[in-house]
Enzyme design. Sequence first.
Site, PDB file in Angstrom:
ATOM      1  N   GLU A 101       0.872  -1.169   0.000  1.00 48.77           N
ATOM      2  CA  GLU A 101       0.000   0.000   0.000  1.00 48.77           C
ATOM      3  C   GLU A 101       0.909   1.219   0.000  1.00 48.77           C
ATOM      4  O   GLU A 101       1.644   1.458   0.962  1.00 48.77           O
ATOM      5  CB  GLU A 101      -0.931   0.041   1.219  1.00 48.77           C
ATOM      6  CG  GLU A 101      -1.857   1.255   1.161  1.00 48.77           C
ATOM      7  CD  GLU A 101      -2.656   1.495   2.441  1.00 48.77           C
ATOM      8  OE1 GLU A 101      -3.437   2.460   2.450  1.00 48.77           O
ATOM      9  OE2 GLU A 101      -2.479   0.751   3.428  1.00 48.77           O
ATOM     10  N   ASP A 148       5.284   4.631   3.366  1.00 52.03           N
ATOM     11  CA  ASP A 148       5.057   6.074   3.503  1.00 52.03           C
ATOM     12  C   ASP A 148       6.321   6.679   4.081  1.00 52.03           C
ATOM     13  O   ASP A 148       7.190   5.959   4.583  1.00 52.03           O
ATOM     14  CB  ASP A 148       3.862   6.355   4.426  1.00 52.03           C
ATOM     15  CG  ASP A 148       3.170   7.678   4.110  1.00 52.03           C
ATOM     16  OD1 ASP A 148       3.870   8.702   4.010  1.00 52.03           O
ATOM     17  OD2 ASP A 148       1.939   7.688   3.961  1.00 52.03           O
ATOM     18  N   ASP A 200      -2.177  12.102  -2.329  1.00 50.31           N
ATOM     19  CA  ASP A 200      -2.171  13.519  -2.691  1.00 50.31           C
ATOM     20  C   ASP A 200      -2.353  13.614  -4.207  1.00 50.31           C
ATOM     21  O   ASP A 200      -1.558  13.054  -4.961  1.00 50.31           O
ATOM     22  CB  ASP A 200      -0.838  14.145  -2.280  1.00 50.31           C
ATOM     23  CG  ASP A 200      -0.830  15.665  -2.428  1.00 50.31           C
ATOM     24  OD1 ASP A 200      -1.558  16.185  -3.300  1.00 50.31           O
ATOM     25  OD2 ASP A 200      -0.071  16.324  -1.699  1.00 50.31           O
ATOM     26  N   ASP A 228     -10.946  10.214  -4.164  1.00 49.89           N
ATOM     27  CA  ASP A 228     -12.091  11.118  -4.239  1.00 49.89           C
ATOM     28  C   ASP A 228     -11.817  12.254  -5.221  1.00 49.89           C
ATOM     29  O   ASP A 228     -12.684  13.101  -5.440  1.00 49.89           O
ATOM     30  CB  ASP A 228     -12.375  11.723  -2.858  1.00 49.89           C
ATOM     31  CG  ASP A 228     -11.253  12.657  -2.426  1.00 49.89           C
ATOM     32  OD1 ASP A 228     -10.089  12.195  -2.377  1.00 49.89           O
ATOM     33  OD2 ASP A 228     -11.519  13.845  -2.168  1.00 49.89           O
TER      34      ASP A 228
END
Length: 220
Positions: free
Chosen positions: A50, A75, A124, A160
């Site tokens: 991920e 990350d 982002d 989104d």
Amino acid sequence: MAKKKLYRYQALNDLDNVIELEDYSPTTVSPHRGRWCEAVFGNEQPLILELACGKGDYTLNLAARYPQINFIGVDVKGDRIWRGAVEALENDLNNVRFLRIYIDHINNYFSHREVDEIWITFPDPYLNEKKESKRLTSPIFLERYRKILKKGGRVNLKTDSTELFDFTLDVIRDQHLEIVTFVEDVHNQSHNVPNLDILTYYEKKHLEEGRTIYFVSFKP
């Protein structure tokens, strides 16, 4: 830096399920490259990443559902990784690890055809056109993924951002890539795509604001 955030950064060193390299230069090569499952998980199970995982909502939920698969949340923000790593330990998710690196350098950490699948959830979108190359579905990133994904491996994007979704579809079309699954409205469109019911922290906020959630899975 706030005290809580500073504490979490320092506490990463004490978490057995976090791999954090002090040298973030583009030439740094992980000693686990090419042997993550064997050296870190102690098995030969499939490996799923991920990217830009934040607190690792998808990593944690997928790992709980699929104990026969290894998961790594990637990350660079240590305070967010800390939260996901602690939750994984509290829930005895032994098939979870977190890797704190810049995703730009991902080819230094994973080798040729080492990864089975990639999830990118609510990254982002970098809406400034001058930063399009930073989008995790830009051509430069897809080229990096091609080097580490196994044959037939897929990239799953959940977002989104209309701009990022349309941009990704344009890249897929321009590169003549194969779309596996396409859902234009995850929560208001009938579909049978597994694992889209997992809600991240940001997804819950987006739904409260009435935003549409998009999903596309493709082979890069």
